[in-house]
Design a protein around this motif. Structure first.
Motif, PDB file in Angstrom:
ATOM      1  N   CYS A 143      -3.497   1.796 -11.238  1.00 33.18           N
ATOM      2  CA  CYS A 143      -3.225   0.402 -10.933  1.00 33.18           C
ATOM      3  C   CYS A 143      -2.419   0.258  -9.860  1.00 33.18           C
ATOM      4  CB  CYS A 143      -2.307   0.094 -12.183  1.00 33.18           C
ATOM      5  SG  CYS A 143      -2.305  -2.017 -12.144  1.00 33.18           S
ATOM      6  N   ILE A 144      -2.819  -0.837  -9.097  1.00 31.68           N
ATOM      7  CA  ILE A 144      -2.038  -1.392  -8.062  1.00 31.68           C
ATOM      8  C   ILE A 144      -1.667  -2.628  -8.186  1.00 31.68           C
ATOM      9  CG2 ILE A 144      -2.127  -1.562  -5.484  1.00 31.68           C
ATOM     10  CD1 ILE A 144      -4.513   0.508  -5.275  1.00 31.68           C
ATOM     11  N   ALA A 145      -0.519  -2.964  -7.881  1.00 24.07           N
ATOM     12  CA  ALA A 145       0.113  -4.247  -7.968  1.00 24.07           C
ATOM     13  C   ALA A 145       0.558  -4.627  -6.491  1.00 24.07           C
ATOM     14  CB  ALA A 145       1.275  -4.351  -9.087  1.00 24.07           C
ATOM     15  N   PHE A 146      -0.264  -5.767  -5.917  1.00 22.17           N
ATOM     16  CA  PHE A 146       0.095  -6.233  -4.586  1.00 22.17           C
ATOM     17  C   PHE A 146       1.158  -7.254  -4.876  1.00 22.17           C
ATOM     18  CE2 PHE A 146      -4.139  -4.724  -4.365  1.00 22.17           C
ATOM     19  CZ  PHE A 146      -4.076  -3.948  -3.110  1.00 22.17           C
ATOM     20  N   ILE A 147       2.126  -7.071  -4.252  1.00 20.30           N
ATOM     21  CA  ILE A 147       3.354  -7.930  -4.300  1.00 20.30           C
ATOM     22  C   ILE A 147       3.618  -9.054  -3.091  1.00 20.30           C
ATOM     23  CG2 ILE A 147       4.576  -6.531  -5.818  1.00 20.30           C
ATOM     24  CD1 ILE A 147       6.067  -5.534  -3.230  1.00 20.30           C
ATOM     25  N   ARG A 148       4.476  -9.793  -3.304  1.00 15.01           N
ATOM     26  CA  ARG A 148       4.645 -11.001  -2.169  1.00 15.01           C
ATOM     27  C   ARG A 148       3.826 -11.850  -1.904  1.00 15.01           C
ATOM     28  NH1 ARG A 148       7.044  -6.052   0.322  1.00 15.01           N
ATOM     29  NH2 ARG A 148       5.384  -5.892   1.673  1.00 15.01           N
ATOM     30  N   GLY A 149       2.928 -11.989  -2.938  1.00 15.41           N
ATOM     31  CA  GLY A 149       1.765 -12.868  -2.919  1.00 15.41           C
ATOM     32  C   GLY A 149       0.649 -12.282  -2.075  1.00 15.41           C
ATOM     33  N   LYS A 150       0.536 -11.163  -1.803  1.00 15.60           N
ATOM     34  CA  LYS A 150      -0.321 -10.388  -1.058  1.00 15.60           C
ATOM     35  C   LYS A 150      -1.682 -10.404  -1.873  1.00 15.60           C
ATOM     36  CE  LYS A 150       2.241  -9.754   2.740  1.00 15.60           C
ATOM     37  NZ  LYS A 150       2.043  -8.613   3.465  1.00 15.60           N
ATOM     38  N   THR A 151      -2.830 -10.832  -1.316  1.00 15.90           N
ATOM     39  CA  THR A 151      -4.149 -10.576  -1.749  1.00 15.90           C
ATOM     40  C   THR A 151      -5.250  -9.813  -1.077  1.00 15.90           C
ATOM     41  OG1 THR A 151      -3.839 -13.061  -2.667  1.00 15.90           O
ATOM     42  CG2 THR A 151      -6.138 -12.193  -2.658  1.00 15.90           C
ATOM     43  N   PRO A 152      -5.538  -8.731  -1.889  1.00 14.49           N
ATOM     44  CA  PRO A 152      -6.453  -7.955  -1.243  1.00 14.49           C
ATOM     45  C   PRO A 152      -7.950  -8.713  -0.939  1.00 14.49           C
ATOM     46  CG  PRO A 152      -6.430  -7.504  -3.389  1.00 14.49           C
ATOM     47  CD  PRO A 152      -5.296  -8.418  -3.201  1.00 14.49           C
ATOM     48  N   THR A 153      -8.925  -7.964  -0.085  1.00 21.54           N
ATOM     49  CA  THR A 153     -10.065  -8.529   0.474  1.00 21.54           C
ATOM     50  C   THR A 153     -11.125  -8.089  -0.675  1.00 21.54           C
ATOM     51  OG1 THR A 153     -10.720  -6.452   1.258  1.00 21.54           O
ATOM     52  CG2 THR A 153      -9.519  -8.099   2.614  1.00 21.54           C
ATOM     53  N   GLU A 154     -12.147  -9.020  -0.684  1.00 21.14           N
ATOM     54  CA  GLU A 154     -12.981  -8.671  -1.723  1.00 21.14           C
ATOM     55  C   GLU A 154     -13.656  -7.333  -1.551  1.00 21.14           C
ATOM     56  OE1 GLU A 154     -14.315 -10.585  -4.175  1.00 21.14           O
ATOM     57  OE2 GLU A 154     -12.699 -11.987  -3.778  1.00 21.14           O
ATOM     58  N   GLU A 155     -13.607  -6.846  -0.304  1.00 14.11           N
ATOM     59  CA  GLU A 155     -14.125  -5.336  -0.293  1.00 14.11           C
ATOM     60  C   GLU A 155     -13.327  -4.281  -1.158  1.00 14.11           C
ATOM     61  OE1 GLU A 155     -14.547  -2.028   3.283  1.00 14.11           O
ATOM     62  OE2 GLU A 155     -13.436  -3.913   3.646  1.00 14.11           O
ATOM     63  N   MET A 156     -11.903  -4.572  -1.016  1.00 16.94           N
ATOM     64  CA  MET A 156     -11.031  -3.696  -1.554  1.00 16.94           C
ATOM     65  C   MET A 156     -11.167  -3.866  -3.104  1.00 16.94           C
ATOM     66  SD  MET A 156      -7.500  -4.406   0.750  1.00 16.94           S
ATOM     67  CE  MET A 156      -6.618  -3.585  -0.413  1.00 16.94           C
ATOM     68  N   ILE A 157     -11.287  -5.002  -3.709  1.00 13.97           N
ATOM     69  CA  ILE A 157     -11.605  -5.395  -4.866  1.00 13.97           C
ATOM     70  C   ILE A 157     -12.608  -4.649  -5.493  1.00 13.97           C
ATOM     71  CG2 ILE A 157     -11.986  -6.956  -6.825  1.00 13.97           C
ATOM     72  CD1 ILE A 157     -10.097  -8.897  -5.104  1.00 13.97           C
ATOM     73  N   GLN A 158     -13.840  -4.581  -4.640  1.00 12.99           N
ATOM     74  CA  GLN A 158     -14.975  -3.965  -5.034  1.00 12.99           C
ATOM     75  C   GLN A 158     -14.803  -2.626  -5.065  1.00 12.99           C
ATOM     76  OE1 GLN A 158     -18.360  -4.922  -2.345  1.00 12.99           O
ATOM     77  NE2 GLN A 158     -19.663  -5.241  -4.160  1.00 12.99           N
TER      78      GLN A 158
END
Length: 111
Positions: free
Chosen positions: A67-82
């Motif tokens: 599991c990865i929790a992106f903090i400080r309101g950062k949002t991964p790209t759709e490519e990363m989610i995929q």
């Protein structure tokens, strides 16, 4: 601690399609430098990071991070989610800062 408990403690949003939040996390690491992750993290871990590039997912896959929790309101790209979904890695997003996120998780673990 389960991924579901992490979601609750960090007021996090689950970004991946996985719904089984009962998976157990054995250790937690907070880092923005992947070299630190490679040096110190153990299996079945949660990674807290503000770094949002594909290398985070690749590192997580190599180190058996679940599991990865992106903090400080950062949002991964759709490519990363995929990529994460293909690897079976949960992705979370929280507005908390690293200090606050680590503090909440540390307090819950009771060390």
């Amino acid at each position: 601690m389960t991924i579901g408990k992490v979601v609750e403690l960090l007021d996090a949003e689950v970004l991946t399609a996985s719904t089984d939040l009962d998976r157990e996390i054995e250790t937690i690491c907070g880092a923005d430098m992947m070299s630190d992750v490679l040096a110190f993290i153990k299996r079945n871990a949660l990674l807290l990071t503000g770094l949002t590039n594909p290398q985070v997912i690749r590192t997580a896959e190599m180190m058996d991070i679940i599991c990865i929790a992106f903090i400080r309101g950062k949002t991964p790209t759709e490519e990363m989610i995929q990529m994460a979904e293909e690897c079976g890695i949960y992705l979370l997003r929280s507005d908390l800062r690293m200090y606050d996120a680590c503090g909440r998780l540390y307090q819950e673990r009771g060390y």
